[in-house]
Motif scaffolding. Structure first.
Motif, PDB file in Angstrom:
ATOM      1  N   ALA A  76       0.836  -1.205   0.000  1.00 48.90           N
ATOM      2  CA  ALA A  76       0.000   0.000   0.000  1.00 48.90           C
ATOM      3  C   ALA A  76       0.869   1.253   0.000  1.00 48.90           C
ATOM      4  N   THR A  77       1.988   1.199   0.718  1.00 51.98           N
ATOM      5  CA  THR A  77       2.906   2.336   0.749  1.00 51.98           C
ATOM      6  C   THR A  77       3.500   2.592  -0.627  1.00 51.98           C
ATOM      7  N   ILE A  78       3.898   1.529  -1.300  1.00 58.94           N
ATOM      8  CA  ILE A  78       4.461   1.662  -2.650  1.00 58.94           C
ATOM      9  C   ILE A  78       3.439   2.282  -3.602  1.00 58.94           C
ATOM     10  N   VAL A  79       2.183   1.835  -3.477  1.00 61.18           N
ATOM     11  CA  VAL A  79       1.118   2.373  -4.343  1.00 61.18           C
ATOM     12  C   VAL A  79       0.930   3.868  -4.093  1.00 61.18           C
ATOM     13  N   LEU A  80       0.907   4.268  -2.829  1.00 60.06           N
ATOM     14  CA  LEU A  80       0.666   5.671  -2.520  1.00 60.06           C
ATOM     15  C   LEU A  80       1.855   6.544  -2.923  1.00 60.06           C
ATOM     16  N   VAL A  81       3.064   6.047  -2.706  1.00 59.88           N
ATOM     17  CA  VAL A  81       4.251   6.807  -3.121  1.00 59.88           C
ATOM     18  C   VAL A  81       4.283   6.942  -4.643  1.00 59.88           C
ATOM     19  N   ALA A  82       3.904   5.875  -5.343  1.00 62.51           N
ATOM     20  CA  ALA A  82       3.865   5.940  -6.808  1.00 62.51           C
ATOM     21  C   ALA A  82       2.883   7.005  -7.287  1.00 62.51           C
ATOM     22  N   SER A  83       1.804   7.215  -6.536  1.00 54.92           N
ATOM     23  CA  SER A  83       0.813   8.218  -6.934  1.00 54.92           C
ATOM     24  C   SER A  83       1.390   9.632  -6.885  1.00 54.92           C
ATOM     25  N   ALA A 115      -7.134   2.689  -5.071  1.00 55.77           N
ATOM     26  CA  ALA A 115      -6.597   1.365  -4.736  1.00 55.77           C
ATOM     27  C   ALA A 115      -6.087   1.338  -3.296  1.00 55.77           C
ATOM     28  N   PHE A 116      -5.434   2.416  -2.883  1.00 49.70           N
ATOM     29  CA  PHE A 116      -4.971   2.502  -1.495  1.00 49.70           C
ATOM     30  C   PHE A 116      -6.153   2.481  -0.533  1.00 49.70           C
ATOM     31  N   LEU A 117      -7.206   3.233  -0.848  1.00 50.97           N
ATOM     32  CA  LEU A 117      -8.378   3.276   0.027  1.00 50.97           C
ATOM     33  C   LEU A 117      -9.064   1.918   0.116  1.00 50.97           C
ATOM     34  N   SER A 138      -6.778   2.122  20.132  1.00 52.00           N
ATOM     35  CA  SER A 138      -7.240   3.509  20.018  1.00 52.00           C
ATOM     36  C   SER A 138      -6.309   4.344  19.157  1.00 52.00           C
ATOM     37  N   VAL A 139      -5.011   4.248  19.437  1.00 50.10           N
ATOM     38  CA  VAL A 139      -4.068   5.078  18.692  1.00 50.10           C
ATOM     39  C   VAL A 139      -3.894   4.572  17.260  1.00 50.10           C
ATOM     40  N   TYR A 140      -4.011   3.249  17.055  1.00 47.40           N
ATOM     41  CA  TYR A 140      -3.911   2.700  15.698  1.00 47.40           C
ATOM     42  C   TYR A 140      -5.070   3.186  14.840  1.00 47.40           C
ATOM     43  N   TRP A 141      -6.276   3.020  15.334  1.00 43.66           N
ATOM     44  CA  TRP A 141      -7.445   3.432  14.568  1.00 43.66           C
ATOM     45  C   TRP A 141      -7.491   4.949  14.406  1.00 43.66           C
ATOM     46  N   GLY A 142      -7.069   5.679  15.427  1.00 40.78           N
ATOM     47  CA  GLY A 142      -7.080   7.132  15.336  1.00 40.78           C
ATOM     48  C   GLY A 142      -6.112   7.643  14.297  1.00 40.78           C
ATOM     49  N   LEU A 143      -4.879   7.123  14.298  1.00 41.68           N
ATOM     50  CA  LEU A 143      -3.851   7.597  13.379  1.00 41.68           C
ATOM     51  C   LEU A 143      -4.124   7.173  11.946  1.00 41.68           C
ATOM     52  N   THR A 144      -4.399   5.890  11.744  1.00 43.18           N
ATOM     53  CA  THR A 144      -4.658   5.419  10.380  1.00 43.18           C
ATOM     54  C   THR A 144      -5.997   5.936   9.855  1.00 43.18           C
ATOM     55  N   GLY A 145      -6.985   6.062  10.749  1.00 45.91           N
ATOM     56  CA  GLY A 145      -8.283   6.575  10.311  1.00 45.91           C
ATOM     57  C   GLY A 145      -8.203   8.025   9.876  1.00 45.91           C
ATOM     58  N   LEU A 146      -7.443   8.830  10.613  1.00 43.06           N
ATOM     59  CA  LEU A 146      -7.265  10.228  10.230  1.00 43.06           C
ATOM     60  C   LEU A 146      -6.587  10.339   8.881  1.00 43.06           C
ATOM     61  N   HIS A 147      -5.578   9.507   8.666  1.00 44.23           N
ATOM     62  CA  HIS A 147      -4.892   9.540   7.373  1.00 44.23           C
ATOM     63  C   HIS A 147      -5.801   9.067   6.248  1.00 44.23           C
ATOM     64  N   THR A 148      -6.568   8.020   6.498  1.00 38.51           N
ATOM     65  CA  THR A 148      -7.480   7.518   5.473  1.00 38.51           C
ATOM     66  C   THR A 148      -8.485   8.591   5.068  1.00 38.51           C
ATOM     67  N   ALA A 149      -8.962   9.364   6.041  1.00 39.37           N
ATOM     68  CA  ALA A 149      -9.879  10.466   5.731  1.00 39.37           C
ATOM     69  C   ALA A 149      -9.198  11.505   4.837  1.00 39.37           C
ATOM     70  N   HIS A 150      -7.924  11.750   5.067  1.00 35.89           N
ATOM     71  CA  HIS A 150      -7.190  12.693   4.225  1.00 35.89           C
ATOM     72  C   HIS A 150      -7.007  12.162   2.813  1.00 35.89           C
ATOM     73  N   VAL A 151      -6.740  10.876   2.685  1.00 37.93           N
ATOM     74  CA  VAL A 151      -6.620  10.296   1.343  1.00 37.93           C
ATOM     75  C   VAL A 151      -7.941  10.401   0.600  1.00 37.93           C
ATOM     76  N   LEU A 152      -9.035  10.126   1.293  1.00 38.90           N
ATOM     77  CA  LEU A 152     -10.354  10.242   0.675  1.00 38.90           C
ATOM     78  C   LEU A 152     -10.610  11.674   0.215  1.00 38.90           C
ATOM     79  N   GLY A 153     -10.281  12.646   1.066  1.00 42.68           N
ATOM     80  CA  GLY A 153     -10.431  14.045   0.676  1.00 42.68           C
ATOM     81  C   GLY A 153      -9.530  14.412  -0.486  1.00 42.68           C
ATOM     82  N   GLY A 154      -8.315  13.856  -0.493  1.00 43.37           N
ATOM     83  CA  GLY A 154      -7.397  14.127  -1.594  1.00 43.37           C
ATOM     84  C   GLY A 154      -7.885  13.567  -2.917  1.00 43.37           C
TER      85      GLY A 154
END
Length: 203
Positions: A76-83, A115-117, A138-154
């Protein structure tokens, strides 16, 4: 008296010309983007701070039973960096005035973002712990969830940029918007690299 009047008129015209050339709308827009990105970084900072604070005080980190799929996250990291690179290609196409090339690279970037989403949402369905199970959850879902929301907005912003690129008569008209979207997307990618290293590499 006439000389004084002429001097005042010239000074007024010069001042008007200086204002019109020194404060273009694009400068204000770029400043707004910088402020927004800075505030976004400050939004993520407490989540990273909480992760490392909890990690330093926990007897066991991550807790027993927490198994994360590192190869999947790496892919997933490779896919996002490629974008980011495909979006840079789109930026170069815009600079050349190649609208078709810009739109083509935007589509590729959007596909990679989607694809990342899809992978992220699929991973959420397989994770054996919830946010309220323990502090790690809590911290896993909070951190990854916040980032996922940013990817969706992007992805939504990239879609709007594609529509504007398809409708505009001149690519120069959408340059401020394109630069803002590009900077936001690159920030999202950089933040994800930090998230990946924090959660999947350092653990």
């Amino acid at each position: 008296m006439r000389l004084a009047t002429r001097y005042v008129r010239r000074m007024g015209a010069a001042a008007t010309s200086s204002v019109s050339h020194s404060a273009p709308g694009r400068t204000t827009g770029q400043f707004g983007v910088v402020v927004f990105l800075a505030s976004d970084i400050m939004l993520f900072a407490p989540f990273f701070a909480a992760y490392f604070l909890l990690r330093s005080t926990a007897a066991e980190w991550p807790p027993e039973g927490v198994e994360l799929d590192v190869p999947r996250a790496l892919l997933a990291t490779i896919v996002l960096v490629a974008s980011s690179f495909t979006l840079l290609a789109g930026d170069r196409a815009q600079e050349r005035g190649d609208g078709r090339g810009m739109r083509r690279w935007l589509i590729v970037t959007i596909v990679l973002g989607v694809a990342f989403l899809v992978n992220q949402f699929a991973e959420y369905t397989t994770i054996p712990f919830r946010a309220d199970d323990h502090t790690y959850g809590s911290v896993y879902w909070g951190l990854t969830g916040l980032h996922t929301a940013h990817v969706l907005g992007g992805v939504c912003a990239l879609g709007l940029l594609y529509i504007r690129a398809a409708r505009t008569r001149s690519l120069d008209e959408i340059t401020p918007w394109a630069r803002g979207v590009s900077l936001f997307w690159h920030l999202v990618d950089v933040v994800w690299i930090a998230v990946f290293i924090t959660i999947w590499v350092i653990r």
